[in-house]
Scaffold this active site. Structure first.
Site, short mmCIF file in Angstrom:
data_model
loop_
_atom_site.label_atom_id
_atom_site.label_comp_id
_atom_site.label_asym_id
_atom_site.label_seq_id
_atom_site.Cartn_x
_atom_site.Cartn_y
_atom_site.Cartn_z
N LYS A 215 41.92 44.35 50.08
CA LYS A 215 42.47 45.71 49.91
C LYS A 215 41.36 46.72 49.68
O LYS A 215 41.37 47.80 50.26
CB LYS A 215 43.44 45.77 48.73
CG LYS A 215 44.67 44.89 48.86
CD LYS A 215 45.65 45.12 47.73
CE LYS A 215 45.10 44.76 46.37
NZ LYS A 215 44.93 43.32 46.14
N ARG B 215 52.14 47.33 41.05
CA ARG B 215 51.98 45.89 40.93
C ARG B 215 53.22 45.24 40.33
O ARG B 215 53.26 44.03 40.20
CB ARG B 215 50.79 45.59 40.02
CG ARG B 215 49.58 45.02 40.74
CD ARG B 215 48.55 44.71 39.68
NE ARG B 215 47.46 43.89 40.13
CZ ARG B 215 46.34 44.35 40.67
NH1 ARG B 215 46.21 45.62 40.90
NH2 ARG B 215 45.38 43.51 41.00
N ARG C 10 32.60 34.11 46.60
CA ARG C 10 32.17 35.33 45.92
C ARG C 10 31.51 34.96 44.60
O ARG C 10 30.48 35.52 44.24
CB ARG C 10 33.40 36.23 45.70
CG ARG C 10 33.09 37.65 45.37
CD ARG C 10 34.21 38.56 45.82
NE ARG C 10 35.23 38.72 44.79
CZ ARG C 10 36.39 39.32 44.99
NH1 ARG C 10 36.70 39.81 46.19
NH2 ARG C 10 37.25 39.45 44.03
N ARG D 61 32.41 39.95 37.97
CA ARG D 61 33.55 40.45 37.21
C ARG D 61 34.03 39.34 36.28
O ARG D 61 34.09 38.19 36.67
CB ARG D 61 34.68 40.80 38.18
CG ARG D 61 34.61 42.22 38.70
CD ARG D 61 35.57 42.44 39.84
NE ARG D 61 36.95 42.11 39.53
CZ ARG D 61 37.96 42.38 40.37
NH1 ARG D 61 37.73 42.96 41.52
NH2 ARG D 61 39.19 42.05 40.04
N ARG E 19 45.67 34.88 38.39
CA ARG E 19 45.98 36.17 39.03
C ARG E 19 46.87 35.98 40.26
O ARG E 19 47.72 36.81 40.57
CB ARG E 19 44.67 36.90 39.40
CG ARG E 19 44.06 37.63 38.20
CD ARG E 19 42.58 37.87 38.37
NE ARG E 19 42.27 38.73 39.49
CZ ARG E 19 41.12 38.69 40.18
NH1 ARG E 19 40.18 37.83 39.86
NH2 ARG E 19 40.93 39.51 41.18
P1 ADP Z 1 42.34 42.37 42.55
O1 ADP Z 1 41.03 41.70 42.79
O2 ADP Z 1 43.40 41.43 42.06
O3 ADP Z 1 42.78 43.22 43.68
P2 ADP Z 1 42.04 44.75 40.90
O4 ADP Z 1 40.62 45.15 40.91
O5 ADP Z 1 43.00 45.55 41.67
O6 ADP Z 1 42.12 43.20 41.25
O7 ADP Z 1 42.56 44.71 39.37
C1 ADP Z 1 41.91 43.95 38.38
C2 ADP Z 1 42.80 43.84 37.13
O8 ADP Z 1 43.15 45.14 36.63
C3 ADP Z 1 44.15 43.14 37.33
O9 ADP Z 1 44.05 41.74 37.30
C4 ADP Z 1 44.95 43.72 36.15
O10 ADP Z 1 44.60 43.12 34.93
C5 ADP Z 1 44.47 45.17 36.09
N1 ADP Z 1 45.32 46.08 36.93
C6 ADP Z 1 44.93 46.78 38.03
N2 ADP Z 1 45.96 47.50 38.52
C7 ADP Z 1 47.03 47.24 37.73
C8 ADP Z 1 48.39 47.66 37.72
N3 ADP Z 1 48.87 48.51 38.66
N4 ADP Z 1 49.20 47.18 36.76
C9 ADP Z 1 48.75 46.36 35.81
N5 ADP Z 1 47.49 45.91 35.75
C10 ADP Z 1 46.62 46.34 36.70
#
Ligand code: ADP
Length: 193
Positions: A13, A88, A127, A137, A148
């Site tokens: 994404k 989400r 990664r 991270r 996740r």
């Molecule tokens: P990913 O690699 O899963 O795409 P992101 O960088 O989008 O991860 O998000 C990392 C973390 O931030 C998530 O695992 C969650 O803890 C938090 N997070 C991000 N966006 C949201 C959301 N819309 N609602 C709740 N938690 C979120």
């Protein structure tokens, strides 16, 4: 044009959001980046969410909804936005529905990047092994990733039918090459006649 990108962790994404923002001039709104920025700064919000984010759980809907609604209301978003990482949960999706209706904003497309679980796990493993420890991270290890993925299946995947009912959902094969995925998304946004 206002777009939502949906898909499991590791689906690409962020990469596609960057592409869309550079090619179509849309504002990229990544909740993951916003949270990591807050944690990096050590702000009140950052401190509050750190443990949750590190564990791979979701930050509360209230916090996320407030964060994104504030951001979406800023004038720069009037050129169009890409949401990456929001909504989400169904609750977040419904809150977004209400605000865009109120502000007369139209959602153009919800694009799902579909990737099989075993491929996601391999991507994250790579990664992890390629990234030096101090740049990694906290939520990018195999165990947290598995969590996740489960959180995605349980809490985020249920919003796909919501957008399908609204006629907005388009699914792209996220296992194609980066460029091919970008091409397919472009084709959805600007169909060739
Ligand atoms: P990913 O690699 O899963 O795409 P992101 O960088 O989008 O991860 O998000 C990392 C973390 O931030 C998530 O695992 C969650 O803890 C938090 N997070 C991000 N966006 C949201 C959301 N819309 N609602 C709740 N938690 C979120």
């Amino acid at each position: 044009m206002n777009i939502i990108l949906l898909g499991p962790p590791g689906a690409g994404k962020g990469t596609q959001a960057k592409f869309l923002s550079s090619v179509f001039g849309l504002v990229k709104l990544s909740t993951g980046d916003m949270l990591r920025e807050a944690m990096g700064e050590g702000s009140e919000l950052g401190k509050k969410v750190q443990k949750i984010v590190d564990s791979g759980d979701l930050v509360s809907d209230d916090v996320m909804i407030e964060m994104i609604l504030e951001r979406i209301s800023r004038p720069d978003c009037s050129v169009g936005f890409i949401l990456d990482g929001f909504p989400r949960t169904l609750n977040q999706a419904e809150a977004l529905d209400r605000v865009i209706k109120k502000k007369n904003i139209e959602l153009s497309h919800v694009i799902e990047l579909a990737v099989k679980t075993n491929i996601l796990i391999n991507r994250i493993k790579n990664r992890v092994s390629e990234t030096p420890n101090d740049q990694r991270r906290n939520d990018d290890d195999e165990q947290t990733l598995t969590h996740r993925l489960k959180v995605y299946e349980d809490q985020t995947a249920p919003i796909l039918p919501h957008y399908e009912k609204l006629g907005l959902l388009r699914t792209v094969d996220g296992m194609l090459s980066e460029v091919e995925v970008s091409n397919q998304i472009s084709e959805i946004l600007v169909p060739e006649r």
